[in-house]
Design a protein around this motif. Sequence first.
Motif, PDB file in Angstrom:
ATOM      1  N   ARG A  97      94.062  18.932  74.737  1.00 48.89           N
ATOM      2  CA  ARG A  97      94.492  19.165  76.095  1.00 48.89           C
ATOM      3  C   ARG A  97      94.616  17.872  76.897  1.00 48.89           C
ATOM      4  NH1 ARG A  97      90.356  23.873  77.641  1.00 48.89           N
ATOM      5  NH2 ARG A  97      89.040  22.654  76.269  1.00 48.89           N
ATOM      6  N   THR A  98      95.555  17.838  77.781  1.00 52.37           N
ATOM      7  CA  THR A  98      95.766  16.636  78.580  1.00 52.37           C
ATOM      8  C   THR A  98      94.894  16.621  79.820  1.00 52.37           C
ATOM      9  OG1 THR A  98      97.576  17.679  79.771  1.00 52.37           O
ATOM     10  CG2 THR A  98      98.151  16.386  77.830  1.00 52.37           C
ATOM     11  N   SER A  99      94.471  17.791  80.290  1.00 58.63           N
ATOM     12  CA  SER A  99      93.625  17.820  81.478  1.00 58.63           C
ATOM     13  C   SER A  99      92.480  18.785  81.232  1.00 58.63           C
ATOM     14  CB  SER A  99      94.427  18.247  82.699  1.00 58.63           C
ATOM     15  OG  SER A  99      94.935  19.540  82.514  1.00 58.63           O
ATOM     16  N   GLY A 100      91.401  18.567  81.905  1.00 63.86           N
ATOM     17  CA  GLY A 100      90.241  19.417  81.703  1.00 63.86           C
ATOM     18  C   GLY A 100      89.701  19.311  80.298  1.00 63.86           C
ATOM     19  N   ASN A 101      89.983  18.185  79.691  1.00 66.25           N
ATOM     20  CA  ASN A 101      89.560  18.004  78.308  1.00 66.25           C
ATOM     21  C   ASN A 101      88.041  17.978  78.243  1.00 66.25           C
ATOM     22  OD1 ASN A 101      88.928  16.702  75.750  1.00 66.25           O
ATOM     23  ND2 ASN A 101      91.114  16.398  75.600  1.00 66.25           N
ATOM     24  N   THR A 102      87.478  18.751  77.367  1.00 67.42           N
ATOM     25  CA  THR A 102      86.031  18.821  77.292  1.00 67.42           C
ATOM     26  C   THR A 102      85.461  17.867  76.268  1.00 67.42           C
ATOM     27  OG1 THR A 102      86.316  20.637  75.758  1.00 67.42           O
ATOM     28  CG2 THR A 102      85.951  21.205  78.053  1.00 67.42           C
ATOM     29  N   GLY A 103      86.302  17.093  75.640  1.00 64.26           N
ATOM     30  CA  GLY A 103      85.787  16.054  74.766  1.00 64.26           C
ATOM     31  C   GLY A 103      85.665  16.423  73.325  1.00 64.26           C
ATOM     32  N   GLU A 104      86.024  17.656  72.953  1.00 64.12           N
ATOM     33  CA  GLU A 104      85.932  18.015  71.545  1.00 64.12           C
ATOM     34  C   GLU A 104      87.052  17.330  70.788  1.00 64.12           C
ATOM     35  OE1 GLU A 104      85.895  22.180  70.772  1.00 64.12           O
ATOM     36  OE2 GLU A 104      86.039  21.934  68.604  1.00 64.12           O
ATOM     37  N   LEU A 105      86.692  16.581  69.782  1.00 58.61           N
ATOM     38  CA  LEU A 105      87.660  15.836  68.995  1.00 58.61           C
ATOM     39  C   LEU A 105      87.745  16.381  67.579  1.00 58.61           C
ATOM     40  CD1 LEU A 105      86.863  12.145  69.979  1.00 58.61           C
ATOM     41  CD2 LEU A 105      88.249  13.836  71.162  1.00 58.61           C
ATOM     42  N   PHE A 106      88.920  16.222  66.992  1.00 55.70           N
ATOM     43  CA  PHE A 106      89.146  16.605  65.612  1.00 55.70           C
ATOM     44  C   PHE A 106      89.455  15.326  64.843  1.00 55.70           C
ATOM     45  CE2 PHE A 106      89.324  21.185  66.241  1.00 55.70           C
ATOM     46  CZ  PHE A 106      89.495  21.258  67.611  1.00 55.70           C
TER      47      PHE A 106
ATOM     48  N   ALA B   1      76.420   0.760  81.313  1.00 59.25           N
ATOM     49  CA  ALA B   1      77.333   1.452  80.406  1.00 59.25           C
ATOM     50  C   ALA B   1      76.629   2.679  79.825  1.00 59.25           C
ATOM     51  CB  ALA B   1      77.767   0.529  79.277  1.00 59.25           C
ATOM     52  N   GLN B   2      77.450   3.706  79.570  1.00 55.14           N
ATOM     53  CA  GLN B   2      76.878   4.918  79.002  1.00 55.14           C
ATOM     54  C   GLN B   2      76.420   4.669  77.567  1.00 55.14           C
ATOM     55  OE1 GLN B   2      79.860   4.760  80.461  1.00 55.14           O
ATOM     56  NE2 GLN B   2      79.629   5.963  82.320  1.00 55.14           N
ATOM     57  N   GLY B  29      76.021  11.631  85.119  1.00 58.90           N
ATOM     58  CA  GLY B  29      76.576  12.754  85.836  1.00 58.90           C
ATOM     59  C   GLY B  29      76.853  13.913  84.899  1.00 58.90           C
ATOM     60  N   THR B  30      77.980  14.558  85.111  1.00 59.57           N
ATOM     61  CA  THR B  30      78.335  15.716  84.293  1.00 59.57           C
ATOM     62  C   THR B  30      78.643  15.267  82.876  1.00 59.57           C
ATOM     63  OG1 THR B  30      79.265  16.805  86.226  1.00 59.57           O
ATOM     64  CG2 THR B  30      79.894  17.676  84.073  1.00 59.57           C
ATOM     65  N   ALA B  97      82.647  11.408  83.990  1.00 57.05           N
ATOM     66  CA  ALA B  97      83.090  10.444  85.002  1.00 57.05           C
ATOM     67  C   ALA B  97      83.753   9.230  84.374  1.00 57.05           C
ATOM     68  CB  ALA B  97      81.902  10.016  85.855  1.00 57.05           C
ATOM     69  N   ALA B  98      83.522   9.030  83.099  1.00 58.67           N
ATOM     70  CA  ALA B  98      84.063   7.858  82.407  1.00 58.67           C
ATOM     71  C   ALA B  98      85.342   8.186  81.665  1.00 58.67           C
ATOM     72  CB  ALA B  98      83.023   7.309  81.439  1.00 58.67           C
ATOM     73  N   GLY B  99      85.871   9.369  81.891  1.00 51.14           N
ATOM     74  CA  GLY B  99      87.077   9.750  81.164  1.00 51.14           C
ATOM     75  C   GLY B  99      86.736  10.584  79.959  1.00 51.14           C
TER      76      GLY B  99
END
Lengths: 116, 114
Positions: A97-106, B1-2, B29-30, B97-99
Amino acid sequence: EAGVAQSPRYKIIEKRQSVAFWCNPISGHATLYWYQQILGQGPKLLIQFQNNGVVDDSQLPKDRFSAERLKGVDSTLKIQPAKLEDSAVYLCASSPRTSGNTGELFFGEGSRLTVL
Amino acid sequence: AQSVSQHNHHVILSEAASLELGCNYSYGGTVNLFWYVQYPGQHLQLLLKYFSGDPLVKGIKGFEAEFIKSKFSFNLRKPSVQWSDTAEYFCAVNFRAAGNKLTFGGGTRVLVKP
């Protein structure tokens, strides 16, 4: 669903030579990452693309490493010239996803580089 | 740094023993929290993840993890391990917060003796 494809799986080069790795992410995944995993350590982010733009390359050694994702799909990571300390597994990952990405990577299976 | 820290580099245990792997992260943060596993010769695979809600999350193969916000921890547990759980386990954190990128811990190599 096909996974993340990487090639080559293994590469052995001498120091000061150049090498390139290729990655094809999961279809439709907008975000692509290159990580470096040195033996005995966790993966470290080198560069993050969103579509064909660079989001984060703060940890990419730009004097010798370069990466591109020209059409927002495949990506190549190049090292020139290689140093001994570049010996590592280079992991490509993508996320959907381009936004609201929750960080799950493949992740792909990685490209193992040995620099002699 | 995180940063993300995993307490043990190597763990050796026998089948049926209980497993707990520690993971702590720096304040950021979150966060979204993950455990990835890498079996010998295979690529990194997602074991479980926490985004919000119940801090006790269950993943595949009988693994679970508990998010304790006050301790900045996300420890992985399995009550009874099997030989097939031999692998390297990585804790990873998305500091929002860091992307949207993952910061990994150094990994814990787990060897389960039959």
